[in-house]
Design an enzyme around this catalytic site. Sequence first.
Site, short mmCIF file in Angstrom:
data_model
loop_
_atom_site.label_atom_id
_atom_site.label_comp_id
_atom_site.label_asym_id
_atom_site.label_seq_id
_atom_site.Cartn_x
_atom_site.Cartn_y
_atom_site.Cartn_z
N ASP A 1 13.53 -38.09 37.06
CA ASP A 1 13.45 -37.47 35.72
C ASP A 1 14.41 -36.29 35.67
O ASP A 1 14.03 -35.17 35.33
CB ASP A 1 12.00 -37.02 35.44
CG ASP A 1 11.81 -36.57 33.99
OD1 ASP A 1 12.70 -36.84 33.16
OD2 ASP A 1 10.77 -35.95 33.69
N GLU B 1 5.06 -24.10 46.12
CA GLU B 1 5.80 -22.88 46.45
C GLU B 1 6.46 -22.35 45.17
O GLU B 1 7.03 -23.12 44.40
CB GLU B 1 6.87 -23.29 47.47
CG GLU B 1 7.91 -22.26 47.77
CD GLU B 1 9.06 -22.84 48.62
OE1 GLU B 1 9.70 -22.05 49.32
OE2 GLU B 1 9.31 -24.06 48.58
N HIS B 2 6.40 -21.03 44.97
CA HIS B 2 7.15 -20.43 43.85
C HIS B 2 8.59 -20.25 44.28
O HIS B 2 8.87 -19.77 45.40
CB HIS B 2 6.56 -19.05 43.49
CG HIS B 2 7.47 -18.27 42.59
ND1 HIS B 2 7.37 -18.30 41.22
CD2 HIS B 2 8.54 -17.47 42.88
CE1 HIS B 2 8.33 -17.54 40.70
NE2 HIS B 2 9.05 -17.02 41.68
N LEU B 3 9.52 -20.62 43.44
CA LEU B 3 10.94 -20.36 43.71
C LEU B 3 11.52 -19.56 42.55
O LEU B 3 11.30 -19.93 41.39
CB LEU B 3 11.71 -21.68 43.84
CG LEU B 3 11.38 -22.57 45.04
CD1 LEU B 3 12.15 -23.89 44.95
CD2 LEU B 3 11.70 -21.87 46.36
#
Length: 309
Positions: A217, A89-91
């Site tokens: 990370d 998903e692009h956020l």
Amino acid sequence: MESLLKKELNTSTLKTTGHAGGGCISEGQTYETDHGRVFVKINHKNEARKMFDGELASLDAILKTNTVKVPKPIKVIDVSPGGAAFVMEHLDMRSLHRHSAKLGEQLADLHLHNLRLKQTLQKGEQTVGQGPGQSQLQHTDKFGFHTVTCCGFIPQVNDWHSDWVAFFTQHRIQHQLDLIEKDYGDQQARELWSELQLRIPELFQDVEVVPALLHGDLWGGNVAENEAGPIIFDPASFYGHSEFELAIAGMFGGFSGSFYSAYHKVIPKAPGFDKRLKFYQLFHYLNHWNHFGTGYRGSSLGVMRSLLK
Ligand SMILES: Nc1ncnc2c1ncn2[C@@H]1O[C@H](COP(=O)(O)OP(=O)(O)OP(=O)(O)O)[C@@H](O)[C@H]1O
């Protein structure tokens, strides 16, 4: 690449949006599709498939805790002539600022999620549903993960272990030192490590470690926010000691005092925290030495020396 993505994503629309986000490891690009915006990371190394499978499994696990926002993973695709692409998903994101304290609270909730699952099981309660299509995470009393995850591009051994100190010593520090031995045969590193190994038990004498799901990370480059709250991404998850998470956070900046105070309000520092944090940072210095070369040798050996004082 475009026709492969169209086929794999089952979309006739595939338009770049001009939003590109290359990290140190992979190239990133946002696309408009029939099903909304997706962010695609591409890496042409042979290990890319393993790296992205681990990232997908990590995002999936964090998502199921319902504690802190991560991009929803979609799929990993093999690309020719080599490497892989990871679609998620692009956020829309901006630098973490306003929601630092909220990230502290939510990260603590992520770390307590496994323990809370155990408490729920002990009470004999049904676990609370987390929405359609999302299966539950199961409680684990072991350290590790069901798949390999990569901190950077180096695969981490995540074989399940009931003893955290043994897990961390063998699968994290020893593993990194074996790679250093192979590439550099560094005598000082070898000597310092043989002394340091004898001192490890004393670092853990005042603490009980329970398995916590970690991002794995969490440096400043892997946190952000939007209007609604904090976002974390690019994880290398496993079940480990919650204190390990704060090690890399403290190495490269990006986290304010409000983040730490909100976190420690929920999970207070245990006795011996500061020295253990150094031990956990040793893993990241060694991992950086293995990724980026001898520029990190001095700091790696320096941490070992300071732990021996
Ligand atoms: N889901 C997403 N939606 C929009 N932008 C993203 C998304 N994920 C990552 N980005 C952007 O791409 C940049 C690089 O992403 P990411 O850290 O995952 O790449 P990487 O090559 O694995 O990085 P590194 O190893 O340097 O941390 C991020 O800093 C962010 O700006």
